[in-house]
Design a protein around this motif. Structure first.
Motif, mmCIF file in Angstrom:
data_model
loop_
_atom_site.group_PDB
_atom_site.id
_atom_site.type_symbol
_atom_site.label_atom_id
_atom_site.label_comp_id
_atom_site.label_asym_id
_atom_site.label_seq_id
_atom_site.Cartn_x
_atom_site.Cartn_y
_atom_site.Cartn_z
ATOM 1 N N SER A 51 0.831 -1.213 0.000
ATOM 2 C CA SER A 51 0.000 0.000 0.000
ATOM 3 C C SER A 51 0.862 1.259 0.000
ATOM 4 C CB SER A 51 -0.953 -0.005 1.190
ATOM 5 O OG SER A 51 -0.230 -0.042 2.408
ATOM 6 N N LYS A 52 1.934 1.254 0.769
ATOM 7 C CA LYS A 52 2.840 2.412 0.790
ATOM 8 C C LYS A 52 3.546 2.564 -0.551
ATOM 9 C CE LYS A 52 3.568 1.824 5.684
ATOM 10 N NZ LYS A 52 4.447 1.335 6.715
ATOM 11 N N LEU A 53 3.915 1.441 -1.162
ATOM 12 C CA LEU A 53 4.612 1.493 -2.441
ATOM 13 C C LEU A 53 3.691 1.960 -3.563
ATOM 14 C CD1 LEU A 53 6.771 -1.720 -2.085
ATOM 15 C CD2 LEU A 53 7.527 0.648 -1.922
ATOM 16 N N VAL A 54 2.413 1.612 -3.489
ATOM 17 C CA VAL A 54 1.458 2.097 -4.484
ATOM 18 C C VAL A 54 1.330 3.619 -4.386
ATOM 19 C CG1 VAL A 54 -0.995 2.106 -5.121
ATOM 20 C CG2 VAL A 54 0.189 -0.050 -4.737
ATOM 21 N N VAL A 55 1.306 4.136 -3.187
ATOM 22 C CA VAL A 55 1.243 5.596 -3.003
ATOM 23 C C VAL A 55 2.503 6.253 -3.588
ATOM 24 C CG1 VAL A 55 1.239 7.436 -1.276
ATOM 25 C CG2 VAL A 55 -0.276 5.476 -1.007
ATOM 26 N N LEU A 56 3.653 5.663 -3.340
ATOM 27 C CA LEU A 56 4.894 6.194 -3.913
ATOM 28 C C LEU A 56 4.879 6.138 -5.437
ATOM 29 C CD1 LEU A 56 7.630 4.746 -1.543
ATOM 30 C CD2 LEU A 56 7.056 7.137 -1.883
ATOM 31 N N ILE A 57 4.396 5.034 -5.990
ATOM 32 C CA ILE A 57 4.328 4.898 -7.449
ATOM 33 C C ILE A 57 3.415 5.963 -8.039
ATOM 34 C CG2 ILE A 57 3.434 3.417 -9.289
ATOM 35 C CD1 ILE A 57 4.603 1.038 -7.720
ATOM 36 N N LEU A 58 2.253 6.175 -7.441
ATOM 37 C CA LEU A 58 1.337 7.210 -7.935
ATOM 38 C C LEU A 58 1.951 8.601 -7.824
ATOM 39 C CD1 LEU A 58 -2.061 5.895 -6.572
ATOM 40 C CD2 LEU A 58 -1.271 5.920 -8.943
ATOM 41 N N PHE A 59 2.641 8.862 -6.726
ATOM 42 C CA PHE A 59 3.297 10.160 -6.549
ATOM 43 C C PHE A 59 4.338 10.389 -7.647
ATOM 44 C CE2 PHE A 59 6.648 12.823 -4.683
ATOM 45 C CZ PHE A 59 5.898 13.949 -4.384
ATOM 46 N N ILE A 60 5.148 9.388 -7.915
ATOM 47 C CA ILE A 60 6.179 9.504 -8.953
ATOM 48 C C ILE A 60 5.540 9.632 -10.325
ATOM 49 C CG2 ILE A 60 7.995 8.185 -10.125
ATOM 50 C CD1 ILE A 60 8.765 7.172 -7.298
#
Length: 102
Positions: A51-60
């Motif tokens: 879930s944290k990595l999905v947020v990072l991916i969307l941010f990038i």
């Protein structure tokens, strides 16, 4: 590994491209995809972090293209020259003299 390859190719593109605008494009596209693939691989290695990595991916995914666009526009408007191989510059404001010549 595929993400690291894209990050390497992005760095190579920054070194090899002829002007700032091409370097920004090469760096942004390759590093965006490389970072997303790297984080996706990390999600497979640590499923509890997904879930944290999905947020990072969307941010990038949303910020990298926007920031590179803003940098390229600012560079164009302060007068950084393009390479001689550039065929079209869509940001050039036509002058009255150029319009009269047509």
């Amino acid at each position: 590994v595929i993400g690291a390859a894209f990050l390497f190719l992005g760095a190579l593109g920054i070194v090899r491209m002829p002007d700032l605008f091409n370097r920004i494009q090469a760096g942004t596209k390759a590093t965006t995809l490389g970072t997303i693939l790297f984080l996706a691989g990390l999600a497979f290695a640590h499923p509890s972090w997904w879930s944290k990595l999905v947020v990072l991916i969307l941010f990038i995914l949303f910020t990298n293209p926007v920031s590179s666009h803003a940098l390229a526009r600012a560079a164009h408007f302060i007068g950084i020259k393009m390479t001689e191989k550039t065929v079209l510059d869509k940001l050039v404001v036509p002058t009255e003299e150029a319009e009269d010549a047509e």
